[in-house]
Scaffold this active site. Structure first.
Site, short mmCIF file in Angstrom:
data_model
loop_
_atom_site.label_atom_id
_atom_site.label_comp_id
_atom_site.label_asym_id
_atom_site.label_seq_id
_atom_site.Cartn_x
_atom_site.Cartn_y
_atom_site.Cartn_z
N LYS A 1 0.54 -28.28 -24.68
CA LYS A 1 1.42 -29.07 -25.56
C LYS A 1 0.75 -30.40 -25.91
O LYS A 1 0.77 -30.84 -27.06
CB LYS A 1 2.77 -29.30 -24.88
N GLN B 1 9.45 -30.84 -18.90
CA GLN B 1 8.99 -29.46 -18.68
C GLN B 1 9.86 -28.78 -17.62
O GLN B 1 10.03 -29.30 -16.52
CB GLN B 1 7.51 -29.47 -18.25
N ASP C 1 13.34 -30.43 -27.73
CA ASP C 1 13.53 -29.04 -27.32
C ASP C 1 14.81 -28.44 -27.90
O ASP C 1 15.02 -27.23 -27.79
CB ASP C 1 13.57 -28.95 -25.78
#
Ligand code: NAD
Length: 282
Positions: free
Chosen positions: A53, A97, A120
């Site tokens: 990422k 995460q 997200d």
């Protein structure tokens, strides 16, 4: 023989388009779009995801801030970091995460992220906005699947779409996106009866189950679009939820694993970061 949807190539196009938009943003607002990535602990898979990422963030010209907290961090310590990133005006997006170590309350920690920095698309406010058709960020994986379908110019209007899986991060938002595209949507799950018959009605079949080669050729309608979200680590390497070799002879389009939905997820994270940054400036 079906057309194979090249997620790697589509993701590359998304990233290259973003590169241009990110540079324009920097010129217009005099600052870099910034994504903060928080990793707690040393889960090896999470470390790889975070590394990928960060690399992709930098590829498109965004700035990444990386925070790696020790496995035994307290809820208070993680919360303090999220709060400080939330109030930091230079940060456009915050990614925590998952999974977090078991002693931490995931929902409580994620809820500290302000909706406008939720890259997200996991927060209740953004999920609600998706339901209501309001501007929002959408979970990266289903957002990526939609982008794949659009890149292939697949006509979705009035089509029967079947989503196998009802998770908050894939199945449910996927169904909502397909509904928004005017599909007739059926969500299947572990308690669904007559799964095979339902799947056979699908013009668009999205598999997000987490079971290797679960979708077999006899479940697929001739010419259907089959998107495989599954990532299963087996003795024979990474395998999707679809029996690719058998289904490819029946489907009209099929996405492979690896090289399908996976690369799209990261590309759409960057797209979401751009969307958040733009919205914050406006
Ligand atoms: P999950 O475990 O939260 O959900 C799985 C879903 O499958 C559940 O809703 C369950 O009801 C359904 N299911 C389980 N067994 C079933 C059965 N026998 N029949 C019908 N439905 C059944 O998983 P998730 O987070 O939604 O992920 C699904 C898969 O997608 C996993 O393999 C995961 O690794 C993968 N994934 C990939 C990406 C990516 O970037 N490509 C991102 C997220 C998840």
């Amino acid at each position: 023989m079906s057309k194979i949807i090249d997620g790697k190539l589509i993701a590359q196009n998304v990233k290259d388009n973003l590169k241009v938009k990110v540079a324009e943003f920097e010129k217009e607002y005099g600052r870099k779009i910034t994504l903060a990535v928080v990793l707690v602990g040393e889960n090896p898979a999470s470390q790889v995801y975070v590394k990928n990422k960060i690399r992709a963030t930098e590829y498109v010209g965004m700035k990444s801030l990386s925070f790696n907290l020790p496995e035994n961090s307290t809820e208070n310590e993680v919360s303090e970091l999220i709060k400080s990133l939330s109030s930091d005006n230079s940060v456009d997006g915050i990614l925590v995460q998952l999974p977090l170590p078991k002693h931490l309350d995931e929902n409580k920690i994620l809820a500290l992220i302000p909706a406008e920095k939720d890259v997200d698309g996991f927060l209740a406010e953004n999920v609600g906005n998706l339901m209501l058709g309001l501007p929002t960020t959408v979970a990266c994986t289903p957002f990526g699947v939609l982008q794949m379908l659009k890149s292939e110019n697949i006509d979705l209007v009035g089509k029967n779409a079947v989503v196998i899986g009802r998770s908050n991060i894939v199945g449910k938002p996927m169904a909502m996106l397909l509904l928004k595209e005017n599909c007739t949507v059926t969500i299947c799950h572990s308690k669904t009866q007559n799964l095979k018959e339902i799947c056979k009605t699908a013009d668009v079949l999205v598999a997000a189950i987490g079971r290797p080669k679960f979708v077999t050729a006899d479940m697929v309608k001739e010419g259907a679009v089959v998107i495989d979200v599954g990532i299963n680590r087996t003795e024979n390497g990474l395998v999707g939820d679809v029996d690719f070799d058998a289904v490819k002879d029946i489907a009209g389009y099929i996405s492979p694993v690896p090289g399908g939905v996976g690369p799209m997820t990261i590309a759409m994270l960057l797209e979401n970061t751009y969307i958040c940054a733009k919205r914050r400036e406006n």
